[in-house]
Design an enzyme around this catalytic site. Structure first.
Site, PDB file in Angstrom:
ATOM      1  N   SER A 114       1.164   3.938  -1.976  1.00  0.00           N
ATOM      2  CA  SER A 114       1.161   5.325  -1.496  1.00  0.00           C
ATOM      3  C   SER A 114       0.443   5.330  -0.419  1.00  0.00           C
ATOM      4  O   SER A 114      -0.578   4.783  -0.162  1.00  0.00           O
ATOM      5  CB  SER A 114       0.336   6.269  -2.811  1.00  0.00           C
ATOM      6  OG  SER A 114       0.191   7.704  -1.892  1.00  0.00           O
ATOM      7  N   TYR A 167      -6.750   8.456  -7.512  1.00  0.00           N
ATOM      8  CA  TYR A 167      -5.553   8.131  -7.134  1.00  0.00           C
ATOM      9  C   TYR A 167      -5.356   7.242  -6.026  1.00  0.00           C
ATOM     10  O   TYR A 167      -4.836   6.314  -6.144  1.00  0.00           O
ATOM     11  CB  TYR A 167      -4.616   9.681  -6.653  1.00  0.00           C
ATOM     12  CG  TYR A 167      -3.219   9.247  -6.381  1.00  0.00           C
ATOM     13  CD1 TYR A 167      -2.260   8.741  -7.241  1.00  0.00           C
ATOM     14  CD2 TYR A 167      -3.013   9.306  -5.153  1.00  0.00           C
ATOM     15  CE1 TYR A 167      -1.004   8.524  -7.013  1.00  0.00           C
ATOM     16  CE2 TYR A 167      -1.601   8.848  -4.507  1.00  0.00           C
ATOM     17  CZ  TYR A 167      -0.972   8.851  -5.373  1.00  0.00           C
ATOM     18  OH  TYR A 167       0.496   8.425  -5.131  1.00  0.00           O
TER      19      TYR A 167
END
Length: 265
Positions: free
Chosen positions: A141, A154
């Site tokens: 990501s 995250y």
């Protein structure tokens, strides 16, 4: 690695990018083993694929080590070989700072995003090494290289996926197994809902034009595999922020802070 005629595992195959990966791989002539924790979502993928005979679904919790290794053994027993694994499944955390984030939430994000990817690699790699040609794709990501307030865990999980993938690529340099890490920016999916997070952002958001569609994201992920790219950045926002972060990390961090502070989550 060309998808045609290959046996490919896709995690998170019940929705969003995972479902699109399944559908596009089938169109390219692959046999696909779609894994997801949500059985109803997998059944919907089967419907979307018009009950394609080359699609097989498995309910798997990728954060469960034994379940993942059992899944790998079952696929090999039932189908004989696996040529590729696309580790797409992932969740985000609630949009709150680390100090307010409960440990059970932290564990869940790390267990699915990082350990789930690691378990899949460990479970399938011995079988991939036996193939004439094989490929592992891990989806990281933009948050894995650019700090995002309220998404620190995250981001840490996705940074770990990136380094794991690049290290694995070095270790497998003289083998038949190629490795890719795909680093997307924002994608218009239900990841927040699937992560059990309340949110208010809609597809009509003024930032929606910067988001990748699941269809385009899946296309680019498959292309990374086909072209054997080690690292691929996808999405307008990801490419812009990657450039800025390389040039001036403080400026890029300040920009993302402003964006996050002005956004509804």
């Amino acid at each position: 690695m060309n998808a045609k005629g290959k046996n490919i595992v896709v995690t998170g195959g019940g929705n969003g990018v995972g479902r699109e990966l399944v559908l596009q791989l089938l169109q390219k002539g692959a046999t696909v083993f779609a894994a997801d924790i949500n059985e109803e979502a997998l059944k919907e993928t089967v419907k979307k694929a018009k009950n394609n005979s080359r699609l097989f679904i498995y309910v798997v919790d990728i954060s469960d080590l034994e379940a993942v290794f059992d899944f790998a053994r079952k696929v090999i027993e039932e189908h004989g070989k696996v040529d590729g694994v696309i580790n797409n499944a992932g969740i985000i955390q609630p949009f709150i700072h680390l100090n307010e984030l409960e440990m059970d939430r932290i564990d869940r994000v790390m267990n699915i995003n990082f350990y789930g990817t690691l378990y899949m690699v460990k479970a399938f790699l011995p079988y991939l090494l036996k193939r004439p040609e094989a490929h592992i794709v891990n989806v990281s990501s933009m948050g894995g290289y650019l700090p995002v307030p309220g998404q620190s865990i995250y981001g840490a999980s996705k940074a770990a996926v990136k380094i794991l993938t690049e290290g694995l690529s070095s270790e497998l340099k003289n083998t038949n197994v190629d490795v890719s890490v795909v680093i997307p920016g924002g994608i218009a999916t239900d990841i927040k809902k699937n992560s059990n997070i309340e949110y208010k952002v809609t597809s009509e958001s003024k930032k929606a034009d910067m988001l990748l569609t699941p269809q385009k994201a899946a296309e680019l992920i498959i292309r990374a595999m086909e072209k054997k790219k080690l690292r691929t950045y996808i999405g307008k926002d990801c490419k812009v922020m990657n450039f800025l972060y390389r040039m001036n990390s403080r400026l890029a961090m300040n920009m993302i802070n402003k964006v996050m502070s002005s956004s509804e989550h």
